[in-house]
Each structure stands twice: as C-alpha cells, then as structure tokens.
Design an enzyme around this catalytic site. Structure first.
Site, mmCIF file in Angstrom:
data_model
loop_
_atom_site.group_PDB
_atom_site.id
_atom_site.type_symbol
_atom_site.label_atom_id
_atom_site.label_comp_id
_atom_site.label_asym_id
_atom_site.label_seq_id
_atom_site.Cartn_x
_atom_site.Cartn_y
_atom_site.Cartn_z
ATOM 1 N N CYS A 169 -29.106 83.582 -89.019
ATOM 2 C CA CYS A 169 -29.785 84.675 -88.316
ATOM 3 C C CYS A 169 -30.475 85.590 -89.328
ATOM 4 O O CYS A 169 -29.964 85.816 -90.433
ATOM 5 C CB CYS A 169 -28.780 85.460 -87.482
ATOM 6 N N CYS B 169 -20.976 87.010 -84.477
ATOM 7 C CA CYS B 169 -20.976 85.544 -84.477
ATOM 8 C C CYS B 169 -20.145 84.996 -83.320
ATOM 9 O O CYS B 169 -20.495 83.972 -82.730
ATOM 10 C CB CYS B 169 -20.435 85.008 -85.801
ATOM 11 N N CYS C 129 -28.680 88.591 -91.224
ATOM 12 C CA CYS C 129 -27.553 88.251 -92.098
ATOM 13 C C CYS C 129 -27.898 87.181 -93.125
ATOM 14 O O CYS C 129 -27.009 86.522 -93.674
ATOM 15 C CB CYS C 129 -26.365 87.797 -91.247
ATOM 16 N N CYS D 97 -19.619 81.243 -89.966
ATOM 17 C CA CYS D 97 -19.833 82.016 -88.745
ATOM 18 C C CYS D 97 -18.644 81.921 -87.793
ATOM 19 O O CYS D 97 -18.492 82.747 -86.895
ATOM 20 C CB CYS D 97 -21.098 81.557 -88.031
#
Length: 261
Positions: A212, A132, A215, A238
């Site tokens: 994303c 991240c 994840c 994040c």
C-alpha cells in the site's frame, strides 16, 4: 442434506492438509523446475481447488506467467485495499491482459468494518497491524474459504523472516504453495528477460517491494528488499503470511539447479 448439516459434518472430518502432507510434497518436488511442478500440481489436481494470491508487485509477473502458461483460468485473487499506488492498479490491468488471465477476482474490505474501525482512512498511520487486519487479512481469509490451497509469490531472499521458505507449507488446514521459494533475484530477472515480461513502473524508481502506498518507501541499494515496507515500525508482514518455520524436505540449492529455459 441442508447447509447446516454439511457444516457440522465438515467439523468432524480430518483436516484437508497437515504438516506431513507439506513435507511429503516438498520431498516429491525437490529440485523440480517450478514451472514443471505447477503444471503437475494443476494438471493432476494435487492440491484441490487452488487460487493464486497476487499483489501485482515487482516480481508478480513471473509466477503469474508460469500459472497462465498452464491454465489461465486459475483464479487470481487481488486485494484492493483502497490504498494501492495508482501504478499498481494500472500494472494489474496491463499484466492481466498481457498474460490472458481470465479469472481475476478483486477482493475489497468490508464497508461496515471500514466505517466502524477506519472511518478517516488513517489507521495505517497509528495502527498498521489493525489497518492490515481490516483491509487485507480478514477479506482474504473470507475469500480463501472457497479453496483448498493458495499459491503465493514469496521468495526466501526477500527478507530474513522469509529465509528457509519451503515450497509447500500448511496454513491452518489449507495448503500454501510457494513455487519460487528458492529463487534468487538474478533468476527472476533472467525469466523476465526470457519472456519479455513487463515490469512494475515503480521498480525503476527504487521500490523493489510494493504494498500500500502509505506504508511503502524506497529502498537504498544493498538494503533488504522489503526494508521499505512499514518503515519505522516493528512490522515485517501484513498478517497474511507469518515468519517462516523451515520444514524438512525443502529445497536447499537456492534454485541454482532449477532450469527455466
């Protein structure tokens, strides 16, 4: 005056915004409809140069519609991490066209950083914080240096770490604006229906919060809407946003009195 001199002078001036400014703005707009609030903020240039930070996730259309209804040229920053669902990228393009957004800015990670720290593209699997940092935090940090304030779509109901989220807060010396901080899922759904806004295609498949692809997991009914993010890791954000510290002057009616029609 040369660029170096301007930079030095900048270090000697007072911060752009302080916690006191955020408290004052929270009190000023207490109980105000978010659309009306954003119209005033944009029209009167209350927060200086602003940009919307949008993930084009499941609830993004509401905030983007509010902003576009006032000024479709407000910059919209989208972090293309290289790990998004294909559906998110398609939704971004559909929503941008539908709302008439004219200043979409796509931010990407630094190529050299990716090569040095995530050459295989698998850092998410063993170091999600580091992934991240490279793909979201640093690119956005760099992009936001051009702005005095950022506008986010965070809501207090999304997770326990966002409970008590104020409409205005400070991030360093920059103002962070959360117009929908006290809105419930029901009010968001009502807004979607009222303005016939398109939904993210993955929402119906059990993804109430989408980041994303590697994840993001599906969420069971009744679970925290963000519980599918970084499942199995002690991670809830994040790094772009931190856990909420409520400020005096925040709305406390959970949006019950905010008119939307």
């Amino acid at each position: 005056m040369n660029e170096q001199a301007r930079t030095i002078d900048r270090l000697d001036v007072a911060p752009r915004y302080t916690e006191g400014d955020a408290i004052r703005l929270n009190n000023m707009f207490r109980g105000t409809d978010p659309a009306e609030m954003m119209e005033t903020v944009i029209r009167d240039n209350i927060a200086g140069d602003m940009a919307v930070v949008s993930s084009f996730g499941t609830e993004s259309a509401v905030l983007l519609h509010m902003i576009a209804s006032v000024d479709p040229s407000v910059p919209v920053l989208f972090l293309d991490t290289g790990k998004h669902f294909a559906e998110t990228l398609e939704y971004r393009d559909v929503l941008t066209k539908r709302l008439g957004l004219t200043n979409l800015i796509i931010i990407t990670p630094d190529g050299e950083q990716l090569q040095a720290k995530d050459e295989t593209g698998l850092r998410w699997s063993y170091d999600p914080d580091g992934c991240c940092e490279i793909r979201k935090v640093k690119p956005l940090e760099k992009a936001l240096t051009a702005y005095d304030a950022s506008i986010t779509g965070r809501k207090g109901f999304q997770s326990s770490t966002r409970n008590g989220l104020p409409r205005f807060e400070v991030d360093g010396d920059r103002l962070k604006i959360n117009p929908l901080a006290n809105w419930t899922k029901e009010r968001l759904d009502t807004y979607f229906e009222k303005y016939d806004l398109p939904r993210h295609p993955l929402e119906a498949e059990g993804y109430p919060s989408i980041g994303c692809a590697p994840c993001t997991n599906k969420v069971a009914p009744g679970e925290d809407p963000r519980s599918g993010r970084w499942k199995g890791w002690d991670k809830t954000e994040c790094g772009i946003h931190s856990d909420v510290t409520p400020l005096p002057g925040k709305d406390d009616d959970n949006g019950a009195n905010d008119p939307i029609f």
